[in-house]
Design a protein around this motif. Structure first.
Motif, mmCIF file in Angstrom:
data_model
loop_
_atom_site.group_PDB
_atom_site.id
_atom_site.type_symbol
_atom_site.label_atom_id
_atom_site.label_comp_id
_atom_site.label_asym_id
_atom_site.label_seq_id
_atom_site.Cartn_x
_atom_site.Cartn_y
_atom_site.Cartn_z
ATOM 1 N N GLN A 55 8.769 -12.104 0.926
ATOM 2 C CA GLN A 55 9.573 -12.414 -0.259
ATOM 3 C C GLN A 55 9.803 -11.191 -1.135
ATOM 4 O O GLN A 55 10.778 -11.123 -1.870
ATOM 5 N N MET A 56 8.881 -10.228 -1.048
ATOM 6 C CA MET A 56 9.042 -9.017 -1.851
ATOM 7 C C MET A 56 10.293 -8.262 -1.438
ATOM 8 O O MET A 56 10.901 -7.556 -2.246
ATOM 9 N N GLN A 57 10.704 -8.405 -0.176
ATOM 10 C CA GLN A 57 11.887 -7.697 0.298
ATOM 11 C C GLN A 57 13.175 -8.444 -0.010
ATOM 12 O O GLN A 57 14.258 -7.930 0.242
ATOM 13 N N THR A 58 13.058 -9.648 -0.547
ATOM 14 C CA THR A 58 14.259 -10.399 -0.913
ATOM 15 C C THR A 58 14.316 -10.503 -2.434
ATOM 16 O O THR A 58 14.633 -9.535 -3.110
ATOM 17 N N ASP A 59 13.982 -11.665 -2.971
ATOM 18 C CA ASP A 59 14.066 -11.813 -4.424
ATOM 19 C C ASP A 59 12.878 -11.204 -5.153
ATOM 20 O O ASP A 59 12.922 -10.993 -6.358
ATOM 21 N N GLY A 60 11.810 -10.866 -4.410
ATOM 22 C CA GLY A 60 10.622 -10.317 -5.059
ATOM 23 C C GLY A 60 10.870 -8.999 -5.761
ATOM 24 O O GLY A 60 10.335 -8.749 -6.845
ATOM 25 N N THR A 61 11.666 -8.133 -5.157
ATOM 26 C CA THR A 61 11.941 -6.830 -5.765
ATOM 27 C C THR A 61 12.624 -7.000 -7.113
ATOM 28 O O THR A 61 12.230 -6.391 -8.111
ATOM 29 N N ASN A 62 13.652 -7.838 -7.146
ATOM 30 C CA ASN A 62 14.361 -8.058 -8.407
ATOM 31 C C ASN A 62 13.448 -8.669 -9.460
ATOM 32 O O ASN A 62 13.447 -8.247 -10.621
ATOM 33 N N LEU A 63 12.658 -9.665 -9.053
ATOM 34 C CA LEU A 63 11.769 -10.330 -10.005
ATOM 35 C C LEU A 63 10.731 -9.363 -10.563
ATOM 36 O O LEU A 63 10.453 -9.349 -11.760
ATOM 37 N N PHE A 64 10.152 -8.547 -9.674
ATOM 38 C CA PHE A 64 9.128 -7.602 -10.116
ATOM 39 C C PHE A 64 9.717 -6.581 -11.087
ATOM 40 O O PHE A 64 9.164 -6.333 -12.161
ATOM 41 N N ALA A 90 17.101 2.186 -10.611
ATOM 42 C CA ALA A 90 16.445 3.261 -9.866
ATOM 43 C C ALA A 90 15.148 2.762 -9.236
ATOM 44 O O ALA A 90 14.810 3.121 -8.103
ATOM 45 N N MET A 91 14.412 1.917 -9.967
ATOM 46 C CA MET A 91 13.178 1.354 -9.426
ATOM 47 C C MET A 91 13.456 0.467 -8.221
ATOM 48 O O MET A 91 12.726 0.483 -7.232
ATOM 49 N N LYS A 92 14.518 -0.326 -8.293
ATOM 50 C CA LYS A 92 14.869 -1.211 -7.178
ATOM 51 C C LYS A 92 15.205 -0.408 -5.925
ATOM 52 O O LYS A 92 14.781 -0.752 -4.818
ATOM 53 N N VAL A 93 15.966 0.660 -6.105
ATOM 54 C CA VAL A 93 16.328 1.506 -4.964
ATOM 55 C C VAL A 93 15.079 2.132 -4.353
ATOM 56 O O VAL A 93 14.900 2.169 -3.133
ATOM 57 N N CYS A 94 14.192 2.615 -5.224
ATOM 58 C CA CYS A 94 12.964 3.256 -4.759
ATOM 59 C C CYS A 94 12.078 2.249 -4.024
ATOM 60 O O CYS A 94 11.573 2.525 -2.930
ATOM 61 N N LEU A 95 11.900 1.083 -4.603
ATOM 62 C CA LEU A 95 11.085 0.048 -3.963
ATOM 63 C C LEU A 95 11.657 -0.344 -2.604
ATOM 64 O O LEU A 95 10.917 -0.512 -1.632
ATOM 65 N N SER A 96 12.968 -0.480 -2.534
ATOM 66 C CA SER A 96 13.606 -0.881 -1.276
ATOM 67 C C SER A 96 13.337 0.124 -0.169
ATOM 68 O O SER A 96 13.102 -0.248 0.987
ATOM 69 N N SER A 97 13.364 1.415 -0.513
ATOM 70 C CA SER A 97 13.138 2.434 0.509
ATOM 71 C C SER A 97 11.711 2.365 1.050
ATOM 72 O O SER A 97 11.468 2.629 2.231
ATOM 73 N N TYR A 98 10.762 1.986 0.200
ATOM 74 C CA TYR A 98 9.376 1.842 0.646
ATOM 75 C C TYR A 98 9.182 0.546 1.432
ATOM 76 O O TYR A 98 8.468 0.516 2.435
ATOM 77 N N LEU A 99 9.821 -0.525 0.992
ATOM 78 C CA LEU A 99 9.705 -1.801 1.699
ATOM 79 C C LEU A 99 10.318 -1.722 3.095
ATOM 80 O O LEU A 99 9.862 -2.399 4.018
ATOM 81 N N ASP A 100 11.330 -0.882 3.255
ATOM 82 C CA ASP A 100 11.960 -0.718 4.566
ATOM 83 C C ASP A 100 11.021 -0.087 5.590
ATOM 84 O O ASP A 100 11.297 -0.132 6.794
ATOM 85 N N ARG A 101 9.930 0.501 5.130
ATOM 86 C CA ARG A 101 8.977 1.133 6.053
ATOM 87 C C ARG A 101 7.965 0.133 6.611
ATOM 88 O O ARG A 101 7.090 0.505 7.390
ATOM 89 N N ILE A 102 8.080 -1.121 6.225
ATOM 90 C CA ILE A 102 7.137 -2.159 6.661
ATOM 91 C C ILE A 102 7.785 -2.994 7.758
ATOM 92 O O ILE A 102 8.877 -3.533 7.571
ATOM 93 N N GLU A 103 7.119 -3.094 8.897
ATOM 94 C CA GLU A 103 7.608 -3.955 9.983
ATOM 95 C C GLU A 103 6.888 -5.297 9.900
ATOM 96 O O GLU A 103 5.676 -5.352 9.659
#
Length: 232
Positions: A110-119, A136-149
């Motif tokens: 969920q962090m990779q969907t609505d969780g990022t926006n909520l956080f 900027a925080m959302k973009v940064c978080l997304s780049s880190y979340l993309d590293r998780i399989e």
């Protein structure tokens, strides 16, 4: 033979605080504060415990699980570019914990969907961040979340740490998989620990010699060496 004793290796305490700090390239003091909390002085000269941000696998021995490693990887996204106010981050994580009914919301799908926006929205309110700062925080978080399989259930099963910078998001040469080499960093698809490659390099072998010996490209070997040198 079940070497994990029937337990999910993702949940097993497998990493010390110094090791986690090295793997995600965050100061030990920061990891310790996030994982264990921190005592701070009050106006009446007492020391009060600041609650930890995450819930670690074994608080008594201070050992963390792979899931904890993923959580701190996500948190490091904010710290690296935006700084972290520990109290506000903990409140934002607690908000997600209640919202998602999860002990580890930062590691959840969920962090990779609505969780990022909520956080980001919750944290942004607490620290009075601008709209631009939140984006900027959302973009940064997304780049880190993309590293998780994740597996079919959405659970985190592998982490591909950055070996250079976020500007190279597709490089997944190094992987941390709790089911391979007990969760130590390896070259993707090989099970070859990056630490072993770095040791050979420090002993005098060239990347080309190492690559020829184990049947991998020189680029992959150099990436492993780069990761270990940056993590040291």
């Amino acid at each position: 033979m079940d070497i994990y004793g029937g337990r999910d290796p993702v949940e097993l305490p497998a990493y010390s605080i110094p090791e986690v700090a090295r793997l995600i390239r965050v100061p030990q003091a920061t990891v310790r504060s996030w994982a264990l909390g921190r005592r701070y002085p009050t106006v009446d000269d007492r020391r009060k415990l600041f609650e930890p941000v995450i819930r670690i696998a074994d608080a008594a021995s201070r050992w963390l699980s792979f899931r904890n490693l993923v959580e701190l990887h996500v948190l490091s996204a904010i710290r690296r570019d935006h700084g972290v106010r520990l109290g506000e981050v903990r409140k934002a994580v607690d908000y997600l914990r209640r919202r998602f009914k999860s002990r580890h919301p930062l590691a959840d799908e969920q962090m990779q969907t609505d969780g990022t926006n909520l956080f980001v929205e919750r944290y942004g309110e607490l620290v009075d961040a601008s709209d631009q700062g939140q984006m900027a925080m959302k973009v940064c978080l997304s780049s880190y979340l993309d590293r998780i399989e994740r597996d079919a259930r959405g659970a985190a099963i592998r982490l591909y740490p950055f070996t250079t910078s976020r500007e190279e998001p597709d490089r997944r040469t190094v992987v941390i998989d709790p089911r391979v080499q007990f969760g130590r960093p390896c070259l993707s698809g090989t099970g070859m620990p990056t630490a072993v490659i770095a040791e050979r390099f420090l002993a005098g072998d060239s990347p080309q010699e190492i690559a020829q010996d184990i049947g991998l490209s020189s680029d992959a070997i150099e990436e492993a060496i780069r990761y270990e040198s940056r993590a040291a």
